[in-house]
Design a protein around this motif. Sequence first.
Motif, short mmCIF file in Angstrom:
data_model
loop_
_atom_site.label_atom_id
_atom_site.label_comp_id
_atom_site.label_asym_id
_atom_site.label_seq_id
_atom_site.Cartn_x
_atom_site.Cartn_y
_atom_site.Cartn_z
N ASP A 122 37.47 94.32 117.15
CA ASP A 122 37.94 93.63 115.94
C ASP A 122 38.07 94.59 114.76
OD1 ASP A 122 38.12 91.21 117.21
OD2 ASP A 122 36.09 90.57 116.68
N HIS A 123 37.10 95.49 114.64
CA HIS A 123 37.20 96.48 113.57
C HIS A 123 38.40 97.39 113.79
CE1 HIS A 123 32.55 96.09 112.92
NE2 HIS A 123 33.22 95.02 112.56
N THR A 124 38.62 97.82 115.02
CA THR A 124 39.76 98.69 115.33
C THR A 124 41.07 97.98 115.03
OG1 THR A 124 38.48 99.76 117.08
CG2 THR A 124 40.87 100.05 117.13
N ARG A 125 41.16 96.70 115.35
CA ARG A 125 42.40 95.95 115.09
C ARG A 125 42.67 95.84 113.59
NH1 ARG A 125 43.15 90.68 114.25
NH2 ARG A 125 41.01 90.19 114.88
N LYS A 126 41.61 95.61 112.81
CA LYS A 126 41.80 95.52 111.36
C LYS A 126 42.24 96.86 110.77
CE LYS A 126 38.60 91.67 110.59
NZ LYS A 126 37.33 91.22 109.97
N CYS A 127 41.68 97.94 111.30
CA CYS A 127 42.11 99.26 110.84
C CYS A 127 43.57 99.52 111.21
CB CYS A 127 41.22 100.35 111.44
SG CYS A 127 39.52 100.34 110.81
N THR A 128 43.96 99.09 112.39
CA THR A 128 45.35 99.26 112.83
C THR A 128 46.29 98.51 111.92
OG1 THR A 128 44.56 99.44 115.13
CG2 THR A 128 46.91 99.00 114.77
N ASP A 129 45.93 97.27 111.58
CA ASP A 129 46.78 96.47 110.69
C ASP A 129 46.93 97.15 109.33
OD1 ASP A 129 46.89 94.68 112.75
OD2 ASP A 129 45.42 93.29 111.91
#
Length: 975
Positions: free
Chosen positions: A750-757
Amino acid sequence: MTLNDCLQLAYLPSKRNHMLLLYPREILILDLEVNQTVGVIAIERTGIPFVQVIPCFQRDGIFCLHDNGCITLRVRRSHRSVLATSNEEPDPDPVQELTYDLRSQCDAIRVTKTVRPFSMVCCPVNENAAALIVSDGRVMIWELKSTVCRRNSRSSGSGVSPLYSPVSFCGIPVGVLQEKLPDLSLDNMIGQSAVAGEEHPGGSVLQEVHLKFLLTGLLSGLPSPQFVIRMCPPLTTKNIKMYQPLLAVGTSNGSVLVYHLTSGLLHKELSIHSCEVKGIEWTSLTGFLSYATSTPNNLGLVRNELQLVDLPTGRSIAFRGERGSDESPIEMVKISHLKQYVAITFKDKPLELWDVRTCTLLREMSKNFPVITALEWSPSHNLKSLRKKQLATREAMARQTVVSDTELSVVVESSVISLLQEAESKSELSQNISAREHFVFTDNDGQVYHLTVEGNSVKDSARIPPDGSMGNITCIAWKGDTLVLGDADGNLNFWDLKGRISRGIPTQRSCVRKIRFAPGKGNQKLITMYNDGAEVWDTREVQMVSSLRSGRNVTFRILDVDWCTSDKVILASDDGCIRVLEMSMKSTCFRMDEQELTEPVWCPYLLVPRAALALKAFLLHQPWNGQYSLDISHVDYPENEEIKNLLQEQLNSLSNDMKRLLLDPEFSLLQRCLLVSRLYGDESELHFWTVAAHYLHSLSQEQASKETAPRDKVNNPLDICYDVLCENAYFQKFQLERVNLQEVKRSTYDHTRKCTDQLLLLGQTDRAVQLLLETSADNQHYYCDSLKACLVTTVTSSGPSQSTIKLVATNMIANGKLAEGVQLLCLIDKAADACRYLQTYGEWNRAAWLAKVRLNSEECADVLKRWVDHLCSPQVNHKSKALLVLLSLGCFINVAETLHSMRYFDRAALFLEACLQYGAIEVGRDTEKLIAAIYADYARSLKSLGFKQGAVLFAAKAGAAGRDLLSELDSSRHE
C-alpha cells in the motif's frame, strides 16, 4: 509501545499531513499520506524523558519540554539544498529520514515530589519565547536569543548542519549595515535550509548563528495549601497617601507571602516560621503579627511561634520572647481596634493580654479563667475624649509659660496649639496615651463576658447568660451597634446593641468557622465561612446576599475568607488559589486597565478600541510628516484628551531597538506594516504582509534586472510553511524531496502504491515504473501493475493514443475513479484538465497542489484563480485565504479591490501605497476609480481617528471622491 502509551498528538504546521506522536523517550514523525514513520527523535538511555512538544510554523523546528523542566529547541537538519531547479535528476542518495538536531536548551528546575513541570506554551506570533508553568505556581518565561558566529566555517565536524541568519528582515532583504532586529521572531533568527557557504545574489555571505535561551520573566505562585489570609487595614481618608492594598498569606511551610492586589505581584516573601502558619493579624499598614504552631508531641504540647514583622525592613522579632516552647497551642490572636492590645488564647491555657507597642505582657489570666471559644474586640473606645483632655491640659500649660506681651502671647499660643495638634495626628498613640478598649468572649456554656482594658488594668464589666437557641459559640464579629455570633450548628445570632434586640437565624449549614464585617463606615455586610462554603449577609436587613457552596459547580473547598474592599471578598481554597470576587461570589475577571503595573508594558489592547486603532494608524504611516515621529502630541483626539497621554505611554514603553526601527527612514512601508502586525499580535495581517512583502519585492527585483526568466525561478523563495503560496519551482522540488523520503520508508504494498501515484503526478515516470515492476507475482495487483508499467513506458503523444487515454480517464472519473482518471490525464500531459476535474468534484486543495507541481505559470494561474472565486463565494467566504492566493499570483489590483470590499480600508490603502512605490500597479483609467475610492475611505477613517492632516492628504489624493471630505475638514479648521 502502543498508541495508548502516547503522551501527546501534534501536527507539524510547517508541513502538510505530518503528525507527531510523543512518547516518554522518543518522538515519532508520521507522514499521514502513507501512514508511515518518516523520522524519529530519540533520547539516549540516560536522557530526561519528554513531557510535551510544540511544533513551529515559521521554521521546521519543535520545542520540547522534558521531565526536569528543561525546554529544548530542535531544528531539522539540512541534508541538501531544495533550491535546485526542477529539471535536475532525483538525488541518487535521498534523505533516509527527517532528523532534528538539538540547537538550544534552557536550565532545568529542581524537581521534587510536589514541584514538577506542568505545561509549556509558545508565543504563537513570534515563536521565539516559551512559558513554562510549574506545579508550584511559578511561570518561567524563556526567550530565544541568537548570536552571530564570526568564523565562516562550513561545518563544525559534529555532524550537525549549521544554522544561518536570513538575508531578509521583515520580508525584505537588507544590507549588513541596515537596522534590523534579529531576535524579533524565529524566522528572523534562522533562515531556511540552505547549503553551507551558499551565497545569495546580493553577494552577502550567510552568517552562521547559534541560539540560546535566556530567562526573561519569573512569576512566583502560591505554594501548596493550607492557607490563611488577612487583608491589611482598610483605606481611609487619613491613610490615603500611604495606603497599599496588601494581602498577607500564611502558608503551610512557615512563610508569609505579601501580595499587592492591584498589581497582582508578590510584594514580599518572608520566611519567618518553621511550621505551618495558623493566623495573621495586622498591627498597622506596614506590620503584622503572625503565629504558627508545631505538631503536638505525646503530651499534646507544641512550640508556639508568634512573630512581629515590620514590612519595610523585613525585621521579625519574637513577640513573646522566650515563651512558646512546650505549651498549649495558640488558637486565636486578636488585636484591638486601636492596635494597642492583643489577646492571645490557647487551647488549654488561660488568656494572655499584651501591649502591642511595647511587646510587654499586661496580664496573664488565672487558671480558673473560663475556657474561651470565641473572642472579639469592640470598635468603641475613649480615644477622642482622652485627646481632648490632654490637648486642653497642654494648652493651659502653654498659656502659663508665654511672655506677658499680649500680641506675642496670642502668636505663641496658636503656634503651640497647632504643633500639638500636628503631633497628635502623626503619632496618635505613640506618646503613652492608653485609651480604654473593650472585648467580649464566650465560654463553653455560651455565656458572654465583657471586659475592659485600660493601661495595665483589666476589669470585668458584665456577663450575659447564654442563649438557649445557640450551641457552642465558635466566632464573634462586632461593628458599630451590631454584634454577630456563630455556633457549631450553623446558627447565626444578630444582636442590635442599641435597640437591645437579638435575632437567631438557622442557616442549615455546617459549623460557622469565621465571620467578618466588611470595611467602610456604615457598611453592614458580613461574610461567614462554613465547612462547605461561604455566605455574605446584610446585617441591617438580616438577610443573605449571596452564597457559595462546595459541590457540583464549585469543586474547591474554602480554607479562609476576608474582605478585600467594601464590596469585594477574598477566598483561599484548597486548589491552591486565592480568588478575589465580587460580593455575589460568582466568577469574575479583573480589568487590566485598572491594574497598577510596576513598569510600562506594551499592550495596545489595554486601550479603548478606538484609541488602539489610532495608535496603530500612527505607527503604520505618517505621510504628513517629513520624517517618522513617536510624539503623538499633535494628534487631535476630540473625545478625551487624557487618551492621548495613554497613547504616548504606550509609545514610550516600546524598546529602544523597536523605536530605532520605527524611526529609521530606510525602513520601508511594507516592513513597517509587518512589524506593527507583530506588535499587535494580528496573525491574519502578519501572514498577509509577509506574502505581500515577498512578492512585491520579487516583482521589483525582476523589473530592475529585466530578467526574462519565469517568476518562479528565484533564489530567495517564500518560506515553505506557506505551502502552495510558494514559487512553483521551489514547491515542486520540496514535493520531490518528500516523495523520495516516503519511498525510502515504504514497507508494504500500500505504501509503494501511494508512492507510485505521487511519482506519476509529479511526472517522475521512470521511477514510478520501477516501483510498479517491484510488485510480486503472488500479489493480486500484479497483472494491473504490470500493464500500468507498460502503459506508462509506451505512452506517446500521438493523437489516437491520447484520445483513447483521455476517453478512458473521463469515463473512470465519471464512474467514481477520480484519482485513477487524474493519473491518466497527467500521463498524457493533460494536467490542466485533471485540475479542472478535481475542482469540479470539490477537491480544491488537491487541484491547487497538482497545478503547482505540473503546470506552467499561466495554466497554474488559471487554476488558482478559479480557486479564488470559490474561496470568495458566499458559501465558503474564506476571503483571507483568497487574498494570499491572489498575492502569490501577482494580482495586486484584485487584492486591493477585495480588501476594499471587505472594508479593510487601512490595509487596502497601505497596500496600494506599497504597490505604487514598487511599480506593481499603474494608475490608469481602469484603476483610477478604485484608487480614489480606497483613498477616500481611508481619509474618512483617519479623520474619525483624529488624524486630520493625514485625512487631508489622502482626501486630496482621492480627487473628486474626496472633495466633500476636504470641504468638511476645511470648514472644521476655520471653526
